[in-house]
Design a protein around this motif. Structure first.
Motif, PDB file in Angstrom:
ATOM      1  N   LEU A  29       0.821  -1.214   0.000  1.00  0.00           N
ATOM      2  CA  LEU A  29       0.000   0.000   0.000  1.00  0.00           C
ATOM      3  C   LEU A  29       0.855   1.263   0.000  1.00  0.00           C
ATOM      4  O   LEU A  29       0.549   2.221  -0.703  1.00  0.00           O
ATOM      5  CB  LEU A  29      -0.944  -0.007   1.200  1.00  0.00           C
ATOM      6  N   GLU A  30       1.918   1.264   0.771  1.00  0.00           N
ATOM      7  CA  GLU A  30       2.823   2.413   0.798  1.00  0.00           C
ATOM      8  C   GLU A  30       3.441   2.617  -0.588  1.00  0.00           C
ATOM      9  O   GLU A  30       3.498   3.736  -1.102  1.00  0.00           O
ATOM     10  CB  GLU A  30       3.908   2.200   1.846  1.00  0.00           C
ATOM     11  N   PHE A  31       3.887   1.523  -1.189  1.00  0.00           N
ATOM     12  CA  PHE A  31       4.492   1.594  -2.517  1.00  0.00           C
ATOM     13  C   PHE A  31       3.495   2.118  -3.551  1.00  0.00           C
ATOM     14  O   PHE A  31       3.796   3.023  -4.332  1.00  0.00           O
ATOM     15  CB  PHE A  31       5.001   0.203  -2.908  1.00  0.00           C
ATOM     16  N   LEU A  32       2.287   1.555  -3.555  1.00  0.00           N
ATOM     17  CA  LEU A  32       1.271   1.967  -4.523  1.00  0.00           C
ATOM     18  C   LEU A  32       0.828   3.412  -4.305  1.00  0.00           C
ATOM     19  O   LEU A  32       0.585   4.139  -5.268  1.00  0.00           O
ATOM     20  CB  LEU A  32       0.067   1.022  -4.468  1.00  0.00           C
ATOM     21  N   GLY A  67      10.177  -1.854  -9.311  1.00  0.00           N
ATOM     22  CA  GLY A  67      11.137  -1.846  -8.211  1.00  0.00           C
ATOM     23  C   GLY A  67      10.587  -2.356  -6.895  1.00  0.00           C
ATOM     24  O   GLY A  67      11.249  -2.266  -5.869  1.00  0.00           O
ATOM     25  N   TYR A  68       9.382  -2.904  -6.915  1.00  0.00           N
ATOM     26  CA  TYR A  68       8.783  -3.437  -5.687  1.00  0.00           C
ATOM     27  C   TYR A  68       9.147  -4.903  -5.554  1.00  0.00           C
ATOM     28  O   TYR A  68       8.928  -5.693  -6.468  1.00  0.00           O
ATOM     29  CB  TYR A  68       7.263  -3.279  -5.705  1.00  0.00           C
ATOM     30  N   ARG A  69       9.715  -5.258  -4.408  1.00  0.00           N
ATOM     31  CA  ARG A  69      10.106  -6.646  -4.151  1.00  0.00           C
ATOM     32  C   ARG A  69       9.430  -7.108  -2.867  1.00  0.00           C
ATOM     33  O   ARG A  69       9.540  -6.466  -1.835  1.00  0.00           O
ATOM     34  CB  ARG A  69      11.613  -6.781  -3.976  1.00  0.00           C
ATOM     35  N   ASP A 116       0.690   7.689   6.280  1.00  0.00           N
ATOM     36  CA  ASP A 116       1.415   7.328   5.082  1.00  0.00           C
ATOM     37  C   ASP A 116       0.538   6.607   4.069  1.00  0.00           C
ATOM     38  O   ASP A 116       0.831   6.650   2.886  1.00  0.00           O
ATOM     39  CB  ASP A 116       2.588   6.392   5.416  1.00  0.00           C
ATOM     40  N   ILE A 117      -0.521   5.922   4.522  1.00  0.00           N
ATOM     41  CA  ILE A 117      -1.272   5.114   3.578  1.00  0.00           C
ATOM     42  C   ILE A 117      -2.671   5.643   3.283  1.00  0.00           C
ATOM     43  O   ILE A 117      -3.290   5.201   2.345  1.00  0.00           O
ATOM     44  CB  ILE A 117      -1.351   3.639   4.032  1.00  0.00           C
TER      45      ILE A 117
END
Length: 120
Positions: A29-32, A67-69, A116-117
């Motif tokens: 969720l943070e990444f998206l 770049g999300y792992r 953050d989310i």
């Protein structure tokens, strides 16, 4: 629940999830949120062939190329509710309840706060 036992998923999200899955969902969720801003925009960005479904490999490849792992298998057990091997937009929207869920995990494993989310 005690650490490691898992937590009940928020209403509308599905089954009980373990701490590892909750942490993976929070990271996703943070990444998206940082990349797309909304879940709808995120789904469109991940659905590269625009067929309204995202296969497990399409999801993993799209995330990897951005770049999300992470361990995709634990995410898929939450996202692919019908276990059909792909995620429809409705299944993807099951992430929305996690946006407001307060997760009871050790502070050291909590990578983001509610602030953050929430934007996604």
């Amino acid at each position: 629940p005690a650490e490691g036992e898992g937590a009940a998923a928020p209403e509308g999200a599905g089954a009980v999830v373990d701490d590892k899955t909750v942490a993976a969902l929070n990271r996703l969720l943070e990444f998206l949120a940082n990349r797309y801003g909304t879940l709808e925009a995120a789904f469109c960005g991940i659905d590269v062939d625009n067929d309204g479904e995202v296969s497990i490999s399409e999801f993993a490849n799209a995330c990897s190329s951005m770049g999300y792992r992470s361990d995709m298998s634990c995410l898929m057990k939450v996202l692919d509710k019908d276990q059909g091997g792909s995620i429809g937009v409705g299944e993807f929207m099951r992430l929305k309840p996690y946006l407001t869920m307060r997760v009871s995990t050790p502070a050291s494993s909590r990578r983001n706060s509610q602030a953050d989310i929430d934007p996604i």
